[in-house]
Design a protein around this motif. Structure first.
Motif, PDB file in Angstrom:
ATOM      1  N   ILE A  25     -59.448  81.659  86.282  1.00 48.24           N
ATOM      2  CA  ILE A  25     -60.669  79.824  86.557  1.00 48.24           C
ATOM      3  C   ILE A  25     -59.546  79.183  86.673  1.00 48.24           C
ATOM      4  O   ILE A  25     -59.308  78.544  87.319  1.00 48.24           O
ATOM      5  N   LEU A  26     -57.976  79.056  85.789  1.00 49.10           N
ATOM      6  CA  LEU A  26     -57.077  77.906  86.084  1.00 49.10           C
ATOM      7  C   LEU A  26     -56.673  77.311  86.808  1.00 49.10           C
ATOM      8  O   LEU A  26     -56.769  76.532  87.094  1.00 49.10           O
ATOM      9  N   MET A  27     -56.307  79.174  87.297  1.00 53.10           N
ATOM     10  CA  MET A  27     -55.053  78.426  88.932  1.00 53.10           C
ATOM     11  C   MET A  27     -56.222  78.396  89.768  1.00 53.10           C
ATOM     12  O   MET A  27     -55.230  77.904  91.093  1.00 53.10           O
ATOM     13  N   PHE A  28     -57.111  79.070  90.360  1.00 53.38           N
ATOM     14  CA  PHE A  28     -58.041  79.180  91.337  1.00 53.38           C
ATOM     15  C   PHE A  28     -59.284  78.480  91.596  1.00 53.38           C
ATOM     16  O   PHE A  28     -59.856  77.671  92.424  1.00 53.38           O
ATOM     17  N   ILE A  29     -59.818  77.787  90.309  1.00 58.23           N
ATOM     18  CA  ILE A  29     -61.055  76.325  89.951  1.00 58.23           C
ATOM     19  C   ILE A  29     -60.539  74.757  89.794  1.00 58.23           C
ATOM     20  O   ILE A  29     -60.340  74.114  90.308  1.00 58.23           O
ATOM     21  N   ALA A  30     -59.919  75.670  88.126  1.00 55.50           N
ATOM     22  CA  ALA A  30     -59.477  73.987  87.600  1.00 55.50           C
ATOM     23  C   ALA A  30     -58.463  73.065  88.538  1.00 55.50           C
ATOM     24  O   ALA A  30     -58.276  72.582  88.207  1.00 55.50           O
ATOM     25  N   VAL A  31     -57.381  73.547  88.798  1.00 55.81           N
ATOM     26  CA  VAL A  31     -55.988  73.239  89.346  1.00 55.81           C
ATOM     27  C   VAL A  31     -56.338  72.378  90.791  1.00 55.81           C
ATOM     28  O   VAL A  31     -56.534  70.876  91.046  1.00 55.81           O
ATOM     29  N   PRO A  32     -57.062  73.616  91.816  1.00 51.63           N
ATOM     30  CA  PRO A  32     -58.220  72.622  93.003  1.00 51.63           C
ATOM     31  C   PRO A  32     -58.981  71.355  92.268  1.00 51.63           C
ATOM     32  O   PRO A  32     -59.542  70.326  93.318  1.00 51.63           O
ATOM     33  N   LEU A  33     -59.650  71.551  91.731  1.00 49.21           N
ATOM     34  CA  LEU A  33     -60.222  70.886  91.094  1.00 49.21           C
ATOM     35  C   LEU A  33     -59.551  69.304  91.011  1.00 49.21           C
ATOM     36  O   LEU A  33     -60.310  68.610  91.768  1.00 49.21           O
ATOM     37  N   LYS A  34     -58.874  69.604  90.056  1.00 47.36           N
ATOM     38  CA  LYS A  34     -57.830  68.606  89.842  1.00 47.36           C
ATOM     39  C   LYS A  34     -56.756  67.936  90.241  1.00 47.36           C
ATOM     40  O   LYS A  34     -57.207  66.928  91.132  1.00 47.36           O
ATOM     41  N   TYR A  35     -56.169  68.873  91.796  1.00 53.69           N
ATOM     42  CA  TYR A  35     -55.530  68.176  92.727  1.00 53.69           C
ATOM     43  C   TYR A  35     -56.180  67.850  94.117  1.00 53.69           C
ATOM     44  O   TYR A  35     -55.790  67.254  94.678  1.00 53.69           O
ATOM     45  N   GLY A  36     -57.347  68.764  94.433  1.00 55.51           N
ATOM     46  CA  GLY A  36     -57.783  68.514  95.452  1.00 55.51           C
ATOM     47  C   GLY A  36     -58.841  67.115  95.776  1.00 55.51           C
ATOM     48  O   GLY A  36     -59.318  66.406  96.173  1.00 55.51           O
ATOM     49  N   PHE A  37     -59.506  66.892  94.216  1.00 55.73           N
ATOM     50  CA  PHE A  37     -61.312  66.321  93.908  1.00 55.73           C
ATOM     51  C   PHE A  37     -60.669  65.246  93.104  1.00 55.73           C
ATOM     52  O   PHE A  37     -61.428  64.979  92.141  1.00 55.73           O
ATOM     53  N   ASP A  38     -59.490  65.485  92.574  1.00 54.50           N
ATOM     54  CA  ASP A  38     -59.022  64.292  91.550  1.00 54.50           C
ATOM     55  C   ASP A  38     -60.911  64.210  89.929  1.00 54.50           C
ATOM     56  O   ASP A  38     -61.316  63.644  90.056  1.00 54.50           O
ATOM     57  N   ARG A  39     -60.939  65.595  89.489  1.00 52.92           N
ATOM     58  CA  ARG A  39     -61.358  66.291  88.256  1.00 52.92           C
ATOM     59  C   ARG A  39     -60.443  66.931  87.581  1.00 52.92           C
ATOM     60  O   ARG A  39     -60.087  67.989  88.250  1.00 52.92           O
ATOM     61  N   PRO A  40     -60.310  66.606  86.903  1.00 55.23           N
ATOM     62  CA  PRO A  40     -59.281  66.779  85.849  1.00 55.23           C
ATOM     63  C   PRO A  40     -59.736  67.738  84.983  1.00 55.23           C
ATOM     64  O   PRO A  40     -59.613  67.831  83.918  1.00 55.23           O
ATOM     65  N   ALA A  41     -61.212  67.447  84.262  1.00 51.02           N
ATOM     66  CA  ALA A  41     -61.597  67.878  83.030  1.00 51.02           C
ATOM     67  C   ALA A  41     -61.323  68.903  83.082  1.00 51.02           C
ATOM     68  O   ALA A  41     -61.065  69.956  82.091  1.00 51.02           O
ATOM     69  N   LEU A  42     -61.853  69.710  84.032  1.00 47.02           N
ATOM     70  CA  LEU A  42     -61.951  71.233  83.287  1.00 47.02           C
ATOM     71  C   LEU A  42     -60.139  71.976  83.169  1.00 47.02           C
ATOM     72  O   LEU A  42     -60.151  72.671  82.416  1.00 47.02           O
ATOM     73  N   VAL A  43     -58.996  71.538  83.270  1.00 46.91           N
ATOM     74  CA  VAL A  43     -58.079  71.401  83.690  1.00 46.91           C
ATOM     75  C   VAL A  43     -57.848  71.194  81.788  1.00 46.91           C
ATOM     76  O   VAL A  43     -57.274  71.969  80.967  1.00 46.91           O
ATOM     77  N   GLN A  44     -58.991  70.056  81.548  1.00 40.97           N
ATOM     78  CA  GLN A  44     -58.151  69.785  80.720  1.00 40.97           C
ATOM     79  C   GLN A  44     -59.009  70.525  79.317  1.00 40.97           C
ATOM     80  O   GLN A  44     -58.236  70.818  78.231  1.00 40.97           O
TER      81      GLN A  44
END
Length: 108
Positions: A25-44
């Motif tokens: 989840i962290l590598m394939f969903i959360a990190v792409p959301l953070k860096y691709g769509f500027d949504r860091p909430a899931l990584v946090q």
């Protein structure tokens, strides 16, 4: 599923699955959301969860190693190394823990 909660190796296998799944989840969903769509909430939120599951796996592996009297050079180091390699927990479950779990169930 009940044997995953009632046996020590079953609980170790469950923690291995949860740790590996949280990494997915962290590598394939959360990190792409953070860096691709500027949504860091899931990584946090997933970062600390994955960290806690990582520690749970390590402590579970050490506990099972002591209880089962695994020799460190034969088994314990392989299980501990698995959590440091991405998706290694899935591999160690498939190659080692599943067989040990079946032996533990057969023994009673």
């Amino acid at each position: 599923m009940k044997t995953f909660l009632t046996t020590t190796i079953g609980r170790l296998r469950l923690s291995a699955f949860l740790e590996g799944f949280s990494l997915l989840i962290l590598m394939f969903i959360a990190v792409p959301l953070k860096y691709g769509f500027d949504r860091p909430a899931l990584v946090q939120s997933m970062g600390p969860i994955h960290g806690a599951l990582f520690l749970l796996f390590i402590f579970s592996a050490l506990r099972v190693g002591v209880e089962q009297r695994w020799k460190f050079r034969q088994t314990t180091w392989k299980v501990l190394l698995a959590c440091f390699i991405p998706f290694g927990t899935f591999y160690i479950d498939y190659t080692l823990l599943r067989k040990l779990h079946a032996e533990e169930q057969a023994a009673g």
